[in-house]
Scaffold this active site. Structure first.
Site, short mmCIF file in Angstrom:
data_model
loop_
_atom_site.label_atom_id
_atom_site.label_comp_id
_atom_site.label_asym_id
_atom_site.label_seq_id
_atom_site.Cartn_x
_atom_site.Cartn_y
_atom_site.Cartn_z
N TYR A 85 4.56 6.39 10.19
CA TYR A 85 3.82 5.15 9.87
C TYR A 85 4.69 4.18 9.07
O TYR A 85 4.63 2.97 9.28
CB TYR A 85 2.54 5.51 9.11
CG TYR A 85 1.53 4.38 9.05
CD1 TYR A 85 0.63 4.17 10.10
CD2 TYR A 85 1.47 3.52 7.96
CE1 TYR A 85 -0.29 3.13 10.06
CE2 TYR A 85 0.54 2.49 7.91
CZ TYR A 85 -0.34 2.29 8.96
OH TYR A 85 -1.25 1.27 8.90
N LYS B 211 2.93 -0.85 15.12
CA LYS B 211 4.38 -0.75 15.32
C LYS B 211 5.03 -1.94 16.03
O LYS B 211 6.26 -2.09 16.00
CB LYS B 211 4.70 0.51 16.17
CG LYS B 211 4.57 1.80 15.40
CD LYS B 211 5.80 2.08 14.56
CE LYS B 211 5.56 3.08 13.47
NZ LYS B 211 5.19 2.52 12.18
N HIS C 150 0.84 -1.20 0.00
CA HIS C 150 0.00 0.00 0.00
C HIS C 150 0.87 1.25 0.00
O HIS C 150 1.84 1.34 0.74
CB HIS C 150 -0.89 0.03 1.25
CG HIS C 150 -1.98 -1.00 1.23
ND1 HIS C 150 -2.89 -1.15 2.25
CD2 HIS C 150 -2.32 -1.93 0.30
CE1 HIS C 150 -3.74 -2.12 1.94
NE2 HIS C 150 -3.41 -2.62 0.77
N TYR D 164 -8.75 4.07 8.80
CA TYR D 164 -8.77 4.35 10.24
C TYR D 164 -9.89 5.38 10.46
O TYR D 164 -9.78 6.51 9.99
CB TYR D 164 -7.43 4.96 10.70
CG TYR D 164 -6.26 3.98 10.72
CD1 TYR D 164 -5.52 3.70 9.58
CD2 TYR D 164 -5.90 3.37 11.92
CE1 TYR D 164 -4.45 2.81 9.63
CE2 TYR D 164 -4.82 2.48 11.97
CZ TYR D 164 -4.10 2.21 10.82
OH TYR D 164 -3.04 1.34 10.86
N PRO E 243 -2.04 -1.00 19.41
CA PRO E 243 -1.87 -1.41 18.01
C PRO E 243 -2.18 -0.34 16.97
O PRO E 243 -1.93 -0.55 15.78
CB PRO E 243 -2.84 -2.60 17.87
CG PRO E 243 -3.87 -2.38 18.93
CD PRO E 243 -3.19 -1.68 20.05
P1 FAD Z 1 6.02 -12.43 20.56
O1 FAD Z 1 5.37 -12.43 19.22
O2 FAD Z 1 5.16 -12.33 21.77
O3 FAD Z 1 6.90 -13.74 20.63
C1 FAD Z 1 7.48 -14.19 21.86
C2 FAD Z 1 7.64 -15.68 21.80
O4 FAD Z 1 8.29 -16.10 23.00
C3 FAD Z 1 6.31 -16.43 21.74
O5 FAD Z 1 6.31 -17.35 20.69
C4 FAD Z 1 6.19 -17.07 23.12
O6 FAD Z 1 5.51 -18.31 23.08
C5 FAD Z 1 7.66 -17.26 23.48
N1 FAD Z 1 7.85 -17.36 24.92
C6 FAD Z 1 7.24 -16.67 25.92
N2 FAD Z 1 7.66 -17.08 27.11
C7 FAD Z 1 8.56 -18.07 26.88
C8 FAD Z 1 9.33 -18.91 27.73
N3 FAD Z 1 9.21 -18.81 29.06
N4 FAD Z 1 10.13 -19.82 27.17
C9 FAD Z 1 10.23 -19.94 25.83
N5 FAD Z 1 9.52 -19.18 24.96
C10 FAD Z 1 8.69 -18.26 25.50
N6 FAD Z 1 2.53 -5.09 15.21
C11 FAD Z 1 2.84 -4.51 14.03
O7 FAD Z 1 4.03 -4.21 13.80
N7 FAD Z 1 1.91 -4.23 13.05
C12 FAD Z 1 0.59 -4.51 13.25
O8 FAD Z 1 -0.23 -4.29 12.35
C13 FAD Z 1 0.21 -5.10 14.51
N8 FAD Z 1 -1.07 -5.41 14.74
C14 FAD Z 1 -1.37 -6.14 15.85
C15 FAD Z 1 -2.68 -6.55 16.02
C16 FAD Z 1 -3.01 -7.32 17.13
C17 FAD Z 1 -4.44 -7.76 17.26
C18 FAD Z 1 -2.02 -7.69 18.09
C19 FAD Z 1 -2.38 -8.56 19.27
C20 FAD Z 1 -0.72 -7.28 17.93
C21 FAD Z 1 -0.38 -6.50 16.82
N9 FAD Z 1 0.92 -6.09 16.61
C22 FAD Z 1 1.24 -5.41 15.47
C23 FAD Z 1 1.97 -6.37 17.61
C24 FAD Z 1 2.81 -7.62 17.30
O9 FAD Z 1 1.97 -8.72 17.09
C25 FAD Z 1 3.82 -7.89 18.44
O10 FAD Z 1 4.46 -6.69 18.78
C26 FAD Z 1 4.85 -8.95 18.03
O11 FAD Z 1 4.29 -10.25 18.10
C27 FAD Z 1 6.11 -8.91 18.95
O12 FAD Z 1 7.01 -9.92 18.56
P2 FAD Z 1 8.01 -10.56 19.61
O13 FAD Z 1 8.79 -11.58 18.86
O14 FAD Z 1 8.72 -9.52 20.35
O15 FAD Z 1 7.06 -11.25 20.70
C1 DHB Z 2 -3.73 -4.28 11.42
C2 DHB Z 2 -3.46 -4.14 12.76
C3 DHB Z 2 -3.13 -2.90 13.24
O1 DHB Z 2 -2.85 -2.74 14.54
C4 DHB Z 2 -3.08 -1.79 12.41
O2 DHB Z 2 -2.79 -0.57 12.93
C5 DHB Z 2 -3.34 -1.95 11.07
C6 DHB Z 2 -3.66 -3.21 10.57
C7 DHB Z 2 -4.09 -5.63 10.90
O3 DHB Z 2 -4.13 -6.58 11.69
O4 DHB Z 2 -4.37 -5.75 9.70
#
Ligand code: FAD
Ligand code: DHB
Length: 401
Positions: free
Chosen positions: A383, A295, A72, A199, A291
């Protein structure tokens, strides 16, 4: 067992780090609490910013994203029934975002790991960190009922908000901010709402229309974070989405069967510092954002880019310059993403306690940011993702580069 880098967590942070290190010839072991099916099937983020697109391409895992992702050049902000286009590409000097779901990124990274001839140790229990202030930190865990120990040069804590790594940092300062907003997210079998994300700010609350494929859509509604999902029938969800996103010219969001729905709370959180001894934490383990600014995953990717450069320099030249400043380099960017996510959340969500003056100011802000060159540039450059600033905080040149 011994390795150079012990990585806790196979989320985006842990898996991207492992691949970046592999490309530099550095060995790692990944320990993950969940199963492979679980991490490859959990629906989370949708938007990857340009910085993350570049990292995935550089690592050689951007092929499927490039083929199947929806790139996009902009998005829409909507208020008072009017839709305003934000030309992200124009106002950010040519950068883009891609809708490519987090679980697809995970699938690509897990496949790359196995193609490298490396493993991921899934279903581990009772992970604990030891001797992190020595040159031989250790991770102990249980697998198949047996106690195991992994001896490492460094530990990367990529274990999300609830993992054990952050808790191993003594004297850390945790900054937390809660919002009275929650998001109800759905996946529906319906037609895309538009060519780019919408949005929408509405008196009844915020709504976000996103997408996954031409037949599967991802939409969100601002709700009370403590509400019960059972209070939200499919009809109620569609009627709220329709009310909050319809435009003055009669456009309405296409609906269809909802095949998953859930409510989640949002919080802003920053842990200072992100390092202690031979432990470095990254991604949601170190910080979380609401969210609205999309980011979270993107911050995880840039943290581990900094970490992998620091580790690579250490093995190649013995220099600890970047590792010593890991937390400083990351937090400088993290705080800006926290600021943007907080700003976007407050700009777009409606607070039941707002008086008419506060709502008036919010609508004026929306008008300003979507119509002035300065406002459009501010939204766009944040963004699509700000650059990593590698220099010292006081070094003016590093602000420019
Ligand atoms: P996580 O994805 O939480 O991964 C951590 C891993 O560590 C997991 O697999 C977990 O099982 C493992 N773990 C935990 N504890 C232990 C342990 N004790 N031993 C071994 N393993 C363990 N971000 C964006 O950039 N863009 C978006 O559009 C966006 N939209 C989102 C929408 C929703 C609905 C949600 C919920 C989140 C969104 N996010 C978005 C945020 C994004 O999903 C998270 O910031 C991202 O998953 C972070 O990655 P991470 O690897 O740091 O942590
Ligand atoms: C999505 C999630 C977000 O938090 C956002 O700002 C934009 C898109 C998504 O899941 O598609």
């Amino acid at each position: 067992m011994k390795t150079q880098i012990g990585i806790i967590g196979a989320g985006p942070a842990g898996l991207i780090l492992a691949q970046l290190l592999h490309l530099q010839g550095i060995d790692s072991v990944i320990l993950e609490r969940k199963s492979r099916n679980n991490i490859e099937g959990t629906v989370k983020a949708g938007i990857l910013e340009q910085t993350t697109i570049d990292i995935l391409r550089e690592m050689g895992v951007g092929g499927r994203m490039d083929r199947e992702g929806h790139f996009h050049n902009g998005n829409y902000f909507q208020f008072n029934g009017q839709r305003r286009h934000i030309d992200l590409k124009k106002y950010s000097g040519g950068k883009q975002v891609v809708v490519y779901p987090q679980h697809e990124v995970i699938i690509d990274l897990v496949n790359a790991r196995y193609e490298n001839g490396k493993d991921i140790i899934f279903d581990v229990e009772d992970v604990t960190l030891h001797d992190i202030d020595t040159n031989q930190p250790k991770i102990r865990y249980r697998k198949n009922g047996l106690d195991e120990e992994l001896v490492c040069d460094f530990i990367a804590g990529c274990d999300g908000y609830h993992g054990p790594s952050r808790l191993a940092i003594p004297d850390r300062k945790e900054h937390v901010h809660f919002y009275q907003y929650g998001w109800l997210g759905i996946l529906s079998d319906s037609a895309p709402a538009a060519d780019e994300l919408i949005y929408a700010s509405h008196d009844q609350g915020f709504a976000l229309l996103s997408t996954r494929t031409s037949i599967l859509q991802r939409h969100y509604l601002q709700v009370d974070p403590y509400d019960d999902i059972n209070n939200w029938s499919d009809d109620r969800i569609w009627s709220e989405l329709t009310a909050r996103t319809k435009t003055n010219d009669g456009w309405q969001v296409p609906d269809g069967p909802i095949n998953s729905k859930g409510i989640f709370q949002m919080r802003s959180f920053v842990c200072e510092t992100m390092q202690y001894g031979r432990l470095f934490i990254a991604g949601d383990a170190a910080h979380t954002v609401p969210p609205t600014g999309a980011k979270g995953l993107n911050l995880a990717a840039t943290d581990v880019k900094v970490m992998s450069r620091g580790i690579t320099e250490f093995y190649q030249s013995g220099s600890t310059d970047v590792l010593d400043r890991y937390s400083e380099i990351c937090l400088r960017r993290v705080w800006k993403a926290e600021r943007f996510s907080y700003f976007m959340t407050r700009l777009l969500h409606t607070d039941p306690k707002f008086d008419s003056f506060e709502r008036g100011v919010q609508l004026a802000e929306l008008d300003y940011y979507t119509s002035s060159e300065a406002g459009l540039s501010t939204i766009a450059e944040n963004y699509v993702g700000l650059p990593i600033q590698w220099g010292n905080v006081g070094d003016i040149k590093s602000l420019i580069n």
